[in-house]
Design a protein around this motif. Sequence first.
Motif, PDB file in Angstrom:
ATOM      1  N   SER A 148       0.828  -1.204   0.000  1.00  0.00           N
ATOM      2  CA  SER A 148       0.000   0.000   0.000  1.00  0.00           C
ATOM      3  C   SER A 148       0.860   1.250   0.000  1.00  0.00           C
ATOM      4  CB  SER A 148      -0.917  -0.008   1.224  1.00  0.00           C
ATOM      5  OG  SER A 148      -1.798  -1.110   1.195  1.00  0.00           O
ATOM      6  N   GLY A 149       1.964   1.223   0.745  1.00  0.00           N
ATOM      7  CA  GLY A 149       2.860   2.376   0.758  1.00  0.00           C
ATOM      8  C   GLY A 149       3.463   2.641  -0.608  1.00  0.00           C
ATOM      9  N   ILE A 150       3.904   1.578  -1.275  1.00  0.00           N
ATOM     10  CA  ILE A 150       4.452   1.731  -2.625  1.00  0.00           C
ATOM     11  C   ILE A 150       3.375   2.230  -3.574  1.00  0.00           C
ATOM     12  CG2 ILE A 150       5.423   0.510  -4.600  1.00  0.00           C
ATOM     13  CD1 ILE A 150       7.452   0.931  -2.407  1.00  0.00           C
ATOM     14  N   LEU A 151       2.166   1.686  -3.461  1.00  0.00           N
ATOM     15  CA  LEU A 151       1.078   2.100  -4.346  1.00  0.00           C
ATOM     16  C   LEU A 151       0.753   3.583  -4.161  1.00  0.00           C
ATOM     17  CD1 LEU A 151      -1.105   1.393  -6.415  1.00  0.00           C
ATOM     18  CD2 LEU A 151      -2.574   0.686  -4.503  1.00  0.00           C
ATOM     19  N   VAL A 152       0.662   4.032  -2.916  1.00  0.00           N
ATOM     20  CA  VAL A 152       0.381   5.448  -2.663  1.00  0.00           C
ATOM     21  C   VAL A 152       1.476   6.323  -3.259  1.00  0.00           C
ATOM     22  CG1 VAL A 152       0.170   7.214  -0.874  1.00  0.00           C
ATOM     23  CG2 VAL A 152      -1.006   5.020  -0.606  1.00  0.00           C
ATOM     24  N   SER A 153       2.732   5.920  -3.098  1.00  0.00           N
ATOM     25  CA  SER A 153       3.847   6.710  -3.628  1.00  0.00           C
ATOM     26  C   SER A 153       3.836   6.745  -5.146  1.00  0.00           C
ATOM     27  CB  SER A 153       5.181   6.145  -3.128  1.00  0.00           C
ATOM     28  OG  SER A 153       5.336   6.345  -1.746  1.00  0.00           O
ATOM     29  N   VAL A 154       3.612   5.598  -5.778  1.00  0.00           N
ATOM     30  CA  VAL A 154       3.624   5.550  -7.246  1.00  0.00           C
ATOM     31  C   VAL A 154       2.488   6.386  -7.826  1.00  0.00           C
ATOM     32  CG1 VAL A 154       3.330   4.044  -9.251  1.00  0.00           C
ATOM     33  CG2 VAL A 154       4.819   3.337  -7.367  1.00  0.00           C
ATOM     34  N   VAL A 155       1.282   6.194  -7.305  1.00  0.00           N
ATOM     35  CA  VAL A 155       0.146   6.982  -7.797  1.00  0.00           C
ATOM     36  C   VAL A 155       0.392   8.467  -7.561  1.00  0.00           C
ATOM     37  CG1 VAL A 155      -2.307   7.473  -7.468  1.00  0.00           C
ATOM     38  CG2 VAL A 155      -1.516   5.112  -7.549  1.00  0.00           C
ATOM     39  N   SER A 156       0.898   8.805  -6.376  1.00  0.00           N
ATOM     40  CA  SER A 156       1.186  10.209  -6.072  1.00  0.00           C
ATOM     41  C   SER A 156       2.237  10.770  -7.015  1.00  0.00           C
ATOM     42  CB  SER A 156       1.664  10.347  -4.627  1.00  0.00           C
ATOM     43  OG  SER A 156       0.664   9.963  -3.710  1.00  0.00           O
ATOM     44  N   SER A 157       3.216   9.948  -7.391  1.00  0.00           N
ATOM     45  CA  SER A 157       4.261  10.438  -8.290  1.00  0.00           C
ATOM     46  C   SER A 157       3.703  10.792  -9.656  1.00  0.00           C
ATOM     47  CB  SER A 157       5.375   9.393  -8.417  1.00  0.00           C
ATOM     48  OG  SER A 157       4.969   8.288  -9.214  1.00  0.00           O
ATOM     49  N   PHE A 158       2.733  10.022 -10.133  1.00  0.00           N
ATOM     50  CA  PHE A 158       2.111  10.349 -11.415  1.00  0.00           C
ATOM     51  C   PHE A 158       1.262  11.613 -11.296  1.00  0.00           C
ATOM     52  CE2 PHE A 158       3.242   5.997 -12.517  1.00  0.00           C
ATOM     53  CZ  PHE A 158       3.594   6.126 -13.854  1.00  0.00           C
ATOM     54  N   VAL A 159       0.589  11.771 -10.159  1.00  0.00           N
ATOM     55  CA  VAL A 159      -0.166  13.007  -9.928  1.00  0.00           C
ATOM     56  C   VAL A 159       0.797  14.196  -9.869  1.00  0.00           C
ATOM     57  CG1 VAL A 159      -1.706  14.217  -8.341  1.00  0.00           C
ATOM     58  CG2 VAL A 159      -2.002  11.772  -8.731  1.00  0.00           C
TER      59      VAL A 159
END
Length: 430
Positions: A148-159
Amino acid sequence: METAADDTVTDGSGGAGTARSGEPRERPWATWPPRLPEAARPYLPPLLLYGVTKLVGLGVFATLLTYAGDFREKNPRFGGGAHWWDVLATWDGWWYLQVAEDGYHPSLVRLDSDGLFTVQQNSVAFFPLYPALIRMVSESTGLGLYGSGILVSVVSSFVAAAGIYAVISLLAGARAGTIAAGLFAVAPGAGVEWAVYSESLFVAIAAWACYAVMTRRWVAAGLLAFTAGLNRPTSAVLIGAVGLAALVTLARPESRREHGIRGPVYAMLVAPIGLLGYIAWVGWSTGEATAYFTLQREGWAHFFDYGAYTLDVLRNLTVGKGDYHFAFSTPDLLSLQLVLALPFLIALMLRKRPPLVLVAYTLASIITVLGTQQMFGNTMRYLLPAFPLLLAPAAALSRLKLPSLAVFFTTAALASGWYAHYVIFELGVP
């Protein structure tokens, strides 16, 4: 302009693609996959460039980690693990996962020490927004906290990449905006963008907050700055930049008449609530009003010293010595090169005449980083949120032809696996 006829496919004889009277119309194959909304289409090139570039850098990082193999012998909390990807959740990532799993247990425990650290480290030094999102994603998807931490970071990076594109494209055109998103993927310190770190989330909020100010969406700007205050202490520079832009808008009669008073006033009042509220909660929970600052100073040796530590590091590095706190030779030398490039990058940015919010945010970010005692090798990471510095390089690179850009980004992506990932996580302390 699209019409209803565009949704129907015919074979020329009027039979195959036309629904008969009284029968439900089948969805034609031509509409799958569904077309993106018109407003979203300009974001595809920058996000594609960002994603591919990051994947290449991460692949090189994984290869270097596996080849060296040192991480297998390290403590899983301090840069180690059974697999290379475990490294992405160490150091600060370990603290964020602890907060996501167990919440906070605020306290100030004095140590029997006269050294650099006189207070026991505590999780309240890490702001709540990012670990709260980790916990929310974990509970709603069934993923573990790490995933979940990786997912939040990856999605946030695209945003964040989309926000950088939006800001830069307003000032220098869509091509420069696309290149800026790619530069964000290979910037020094970019290795934390796809790790259990809060940088990607903060840059996403900061970029869109600046965009909101630039487009006079004051309510959105205030709410985003408020949200940033729940994510990182360095949100103070964003809050200040939004507040300054709002104040200048109110001070000018023409802009006050055009944009009104309520929006800028709302942004000024709402922006600091998140940051001040969290710091006040830490003080109330521990029984000491200045507990957060005490913890940062005496538990992590992070405090504003007006640049004394940075000057000490620069003096040592210029003569080849390492007589300073938190010395890590390779990250420090790379950070030194970035610091030496800052005057040039700032001058080029100012030549583009960016709006006040970007100037204030960037300069305040740089002053905060260079004026604070912290690990100098992490200057690359600490300056990652200063995305307006990408304006001039992106505008210059936008004049290159596609083959030249392809060579540049291929080379940068490969190299970033070392300087933006491996150097930070394995040759230093991120």
